[in-house]
Design a protein around this motif. Structure first.
Motif, mmCIF file in Angstrom:
data_model
loop_
_atom_site.group_PDB
_atom_site.id
_atom_site.type_symbol
_atom_site.label_atom_id
_atom_site.label_comp_id
_atom_site.label_asym_id
_atom_site.label_seq_id
_atom_site.Cartn_x
_atom_site.Cartn_y
_atom_site.Cartn_z
ATOM 1 N N VAL A 197 0.830 -1.206 0.000
ATOM 2 C CA VAL A 197 0.000 0.000 0.000
ATOM 3 C C VAL A 197 0.865 1.257 0.000
ATOM 4 C CG1 VAL A 197 -1.812 1.245 1.272
ATOM 5 C CG2 VAL A 197 -1.889 -1.249 1.088
ATOM 6 N N MET A 198 2.080 1.165 0.544
ATOM 7 C CA MET A 198 2.977 2.317 0.496
ATOM 8 C C MET A 198 3.326 2.675 -0.951
ATOM 9 S SD MET A 198 6.710 2.933 2.283
ATOM 10 C CE MET A 198 7.571 1.828 1.161
ATOM 11 N N LYS A 199 3.572 1.658 -1.778
ATOM 12 C CA LYS A 199 3.889 1.925 -3.184
ATOM 13 C C LYS A 199 2.679 2.500 -3.907
ATOM 14 C CE LYS A 199 7.582 -1.500 -3.589
ATOM 15 N NZ LYS A 199 8.643 -0.462 -3.641
ATOM 16 N N LEU A 200 1.486 2.043 -3.571
ATOM 17 C CA LEU A 200 0.277 2.613 -4.164
ATOM 18 C C LEU A 200 0.149 4.080 -3.763
ATOM 19 C CD1 LEU A 200 -2.294 -0.269 -3.542
ATOM 20 C CD2 LEU A 200 -0.840 0.101 -5.550
ATOM 21 N N ALA A 201 0.475 4.385 -2.511
ATOM 22 C CA ALA A 201 0.409 5.768 -2.036
ATOM 23 C C ALA A 201 1.428 6.641 -2.762
ATOM 24 C CB ALA A 201 0.644 5.815 -0.529
ATOM 25 N N GLN A 202 2.603 6.093 -3.005
ATOM 26 C CA GLN A 202 3.611 6.858 -3.737
ATOM 27 C C GLN A 202 3.151 7.164 -5.162
ATOM 28 O OE1 GLN A 202 6.813 3.999 -2.753
ATOM 29 N NE2 GLN A 202 7.988 5.768 -2.021
ATOM 30 N N ASN A 203 2.423 6.221 -5.771
ATOM 31 C CA ASN A 203 1.916 6.437 -7.119
ATOM 32 C C ASN A 203 0.808 7.475 -7.147
ATOM 33 O OD1 ASN A 203 3.638 4.498 -8.160
ATOM 34 N ND2 ASN A 203 2.110 2.873 -8.187
ATOM 35 N N GLU A 204 -0.109 7.399 -6.194
ATOM 36 C CA GLU A 204 -1.289 8.259 -6.208
ATOM 37 C C GLU A 204 -1.072 9.598 -5.502
ATOM 38 O OE1 GLU A 204 -3.852 7.547 -8.046
ATOM 39 O OE2 GLU A 204 -2.918 5.623 -8.572
ATOM 40 N N LEU A 205 -0.137 9.626 -4.562
ATOM 41 C CA LEU A 205 0.114 10.844 -3.771
ATOM 42 C C LEU A 205 1.603 11.166 -3.796
ATOM 43 C CD1 LEU A 205 -2.050 9.836 -0.649
ATOM 44 C CD2 LEU A 205 -2.801 11.176 -2.632
ATOM 45 N N PRO A 206 2.178 11.385 -4.981
ATOM 46 C CA PRO A 206 3.640 11.572 -5.071
ATOM 47 C C PRO A 206 4.144 12.767 -4.281
ATOM 48 C CG PRO A 206 2.558 12.208 -7.121
ATOM 49 C CD PRO A 206 1.520 11.524 -6.284
#
Length: 304
Positions: A134-143
């Protein structure tokens, strides 16, 4: 916790995806090294069609005393784990709960590395489950947040973080972040409705209309009303079980996991009914509607 390298005992693949069926995992440990430190708590929440259907949570007795700074962070101390099971026992129970689910977690490589290390060390098994970070998803969506902590993502979405750093609480926070990120990333996606609790009408709590009834719960439950179904059935007088026997009067089937339809218990109940046994087989939503219609229960407030 800090990021760690991929563990040598992990065969599952990192998925950059938003599955609807998954299990959120979080652990607490005595430190950062899967080889030298110990798990003190494992928790997981299973979701079907994005709704919570089951949970697992266990403290674990480590082989060494828990460092003071870890106790300050997590609240877990030596006294709390003194009577807990050792990791070799807990990890078997956890793997039974997990089965072949996709694992989701925040900086989940850390959690997986400890699970995989213990699974290999005690049972010479490798961790084959695919996983979502989920951290990687957050980095993608909330750079613009950089490499954020889970609490930072939660605060961005106004998700409460009270009790963070206990594993089961962190699972819930993680899923809240995952669902909000999914809403951003997946076209036409809407957050699943929150589960509502059923509340017993006081007169029926006294009357106990299900007294002497043997009710079996099968499958994974997806109804809006099942968050406290076992508690409700018991309060209404029923004896609750999870396997069908000759004494069973009713089977309530949760169909969030379709595999229940091929399960031995449901097939036994069907064969008993076909043979003339007076046994009711109801899907969860049918049962919930029926008891609401009877006036035994009312719908309570909304709950996560």
């Amino acid at each position: 916790m800090s990021s760690v390298k991929r563990n040598r005992y992990i065969d599952g693949k990192l998925l950059l995806a938003y599955p609807d069926d998954y299990t959120v995992l979080d652990i607490e440990t005595t430190g950062l090294s899967p080889q030298n430190d110990y798990i003190t708590e494992i928790s997981a929440i299973k979701y079907r069609n994005n709704r919570r259907v089951d949970e697992f949570s266990s403290l674990v007795k480590p082989e060494l005393s828990i460092p003071y700074y870890i106790t300050r962070l997590t609240g877990i101390n030596d006294a709390m784990v003194a009577d807990a099971s050792a990791i070799d026992e807990v990890i078997l129970s956890f793997m039974d709960f997990l089965a072949d689910d996709i694992i989701a977690g925040y900086n989940v490589g850390f959690d997986l590395s400890f699970i995989a290390e213990n699974l290999a060390g005690y049972y010479a098994k490798r961790l084959a489950n695919d996983y979502v970070d989920v951290m990687k998803l957050a980095q993608n969506e909330l750079p613009f947040l950089g490499r954020p902590k889970q609490t930072a993502v939660a605060e961005y979405f106004n998700i409460a973080t009270d009790g963070a750093h206990r594993a089961l609480v962190d699972c819930g926070i993680c899923n809240g972040c995952y669902q909000k990120l999914k809403e951003l990333a997946v076209a036409d996606y809407h957050l699943p409705p929150k589960q509502r609790e059923l509340v017993i009408v006081p007169s029926f709590r006294r009357l106990r209309p299900l007294a002497d009834k043997n009710i079996v719960l099968l499958g994974s439950f997806d109804s809006l009303y099942v968050k406290n179904l076992q508690e409700i059935l018991t309060a209404l007088g029923a004896s609750v079980a999870y396997h069908v026997t000759a004494a069973s009067d009713m089977v309530i089937v949760g169909t969030a996991d379709a595999s229940v339809c091929d399960g031995a218990d449901l097939q036994l109940a069907i064969s008993m009914k076909n043979a003339g046994k007076n046994i009711y087989i109801l899907k969860e939503d049918v049962f919930c509607r029926s008891v609401l219609d009877k006036g035994w229960l009312r719908v309570g407030g909304l709950n996560d």
